[in-house]
Write an enzyme that holds these catalytic residues in place. Sequence first.
Site, mmCIF file in Angstrom:
data_model
loop_
_atom_site.group_PDB
_atom_site.id
_atom_site.type_symbol
_atom_site.label_atom_id
_atom_site.label_comp_id
_atom_site.label_asym_id
_atom_site.label_seq_id
_atom_site.Cartn_x
_atom_site.Cartn_y
_atom_site.Cartn_z
ATOM 1 N N HIS A 156 0.842 -1.208 0.000
ATOM 2 C CA HIS A 156 0.000 0.000 0.000
ATOM 3 C C HIS A 156 0.873 1.252 0.000
ATOM 4 C CE1 HIS A 156 -3.054 -2.673 2.307
ATOM 5 N NE2 HIS A 156 -3.567 -2.483 1.108
ATOM 6 N N LYS A 180 -16.950 -7.028 6.710
ATOM 7 C CA LYS A 180 -15.695 -7.671 7.120
ATOM 8 C C LYS A 180 -15.498 -7.403 8.611
ATOM 9 C CE LYS A 180 -13.158 -7.096 2.754
ATOM 10 N NZ LYS A 180 -11.961 -6.507 2.125
ATOM 11 N N ARG A 201 -1.383 -6.446 -8.169
ATOM 12 C CA ARG A 201 -0.242 -7.290 -7.806
ATOM 13 C C ARG A 201 -0.001 -8.374 -8.838
ATOM 14 N NH1 ARG A 201 -2.769 -8.040 -1.975
ATOM 15 N NH2 ARG A 201 -4.545 -7.757 -3.357
ATOM 16 N N SER A 204 -2.640 -7.812 3.140
ATOM 17 C CA SER A 204 -2.975 -7.618 4.558
ATOM 18 C C SER A 204 -3.350 -8.954 5.198
ATOM 19 C CB SER A 204 -4.128 -6.635 4.694
ATOM 20 O OG SER A 204 -3.774 -5.378 4.157
HETATM 21 N N1 LIG Z 1 1.066 -5.537 -1.928
HETATM 22 C C1 LIG Z 1 0.322 -4.712 -2.659
HETATM 23 N N2 LIG Z 1 0.854 -4.072 -3.713
HETATM 24 C C2 LIG Z 1 0.095 -3.256 -4.480
HETATM 25 N N3 LIG Z 1 -1.194 -3.020 -4.302
HETATM 26 C C3 LIG Z 1 -1.777 -3.643 -3.267
HETATM 27 C C4 LIG Z 1 -1.064 -4.501 -2.382
HETATM 28 N N4 LIG Z 1 -1.921 -4.964 -1.443
HETATM 29 C C5 LIG Z 1 -3.114 -4.420 -1.741
HETATM 30 N N5 LIG Z 1 -3.044 -3.631 -2.830
HETATM 31 C C6 LIG Z 1 -4.100 -2.877 -3.470
HETATM 32 O O1 LIG Z 1 -4.502 -1.840 -2.603
HETATM 33 C C7 LIG Z 1 -5.896 -1.608 -2.733
HETATM 34 C C8 LIG Z 1 -6.559 -1.737 -1.386
HETATM 35 O O2 LIG Z 1 -6.398 -3.045 -0.914
HETATM 36 P P1 LIG Z 1 -7.085 -3.570 0.389
HETATM 37 O O3 LIG Z 1 -6.606 -2.792 1.564
HETATM 38 O O4 LIG Z 1 -6.949 -5.045 0.430
HETATM 39 O O5 LIG Z 1 -8.596 -3.150 0.218
HETATM 40 P P2 LIG Z 1 -9.766 -3.877 -0.581
HETATM 41 O O6 LIG Z 1 -10.655 -4.361 0.517
HETATM 42 O O7 LIG Z 1 -10.364 -2.780 -1.398
HETATM 43 O O8 LIG Z 1 -9.155 -4.986 -1.385
HETATM 44 C C9 LIG Z 1 -6.373 -2.613 -3.779
HETATM 45 O O9 LIG Z 1 -6.331 -1.985 -5.048
HETATM 46 C C10 LIG Z 1 -5.338 -3.701 -3.721
HETATM 47 O O10 LIG Z 1 -5.250 -4.408 -4.946
HETATM 48 MG MG LIG Z 2 -7.964 -6.697 -0.736
#
Ligand SMILES: Nc1ncnc2c1ncn2[C@@H]1O[C@H](COP(=O)(O)OP(=O)(O)O)[C@@H](O)[C@H]1O
Ligand SMILES: [Mg+2]
Length: 168
Positions: free
Chosen positions: A20, A44, A93, A131
Amino acid sequence: MKSDRIAIYPGSFDPLTNGHVDIIQRGSRLFDRIVVAILLNIEKSPLFTVQERVDIAREVFREYPNVEVDTFDGLLVEYARRKHASAIVRGLRAISDFEYEMQMALMNRHLNPDVETVFMMPAETYTYVSSRLVKEVVALGGSVTNLVPSLVESRLREKRLGRETLRA
Ligand SMILES: Nc1ncnc2c1ncn2[C@@H]1O[C@H](COP(=O)(O)OP(=O)(O)O)[C@@H](O)[C@H]1O
Ligand SMILES: [Mg+2]
């Protein structure tokens, strides 16, 4: 300013990972302002409260004047409209992210054609970071050093996650 290019980076951020962080840094270079928008999702059951997640993101980006941290509820495109944002930033990713992200991007375009979704790839070293996996590794006693900000690492330790905290 009205002409500022503002982007929204929405997500759960439960917790914020270096993946992130990488995307937010790229976004902060590309846009005048990037708003990290933490979803108030009642479905969630998160590990960190929304307030904890807001505090973490604010602390990590304390020295970035054009990174804002906020929360949102309801339709993302409506929130984007209220924030005068012209873009939604999402991270990709792997191919596995693509199908869902494309569906979301096109639905959001249908709902509001004025907001463009912009995808960014993180550094390769973060492509396997999520996460969910971070929480799993910590619960099983593994180290997530370098995968999350050190603040997140200590907050995770304070949660005293154990095997029993992992949901099926
Ligand atoms: N390691 C990572 N590298 C790049 N983008 C990421 C990574 N982890 C999550 N994301 C991206 O960050 C955004 C938010 O992810 P996340 O916090 O899991 O929320 P959501 O519940 O919307 O998936 C999404 O676009 C996800 O694909
Ligand atoms: Mg996610």
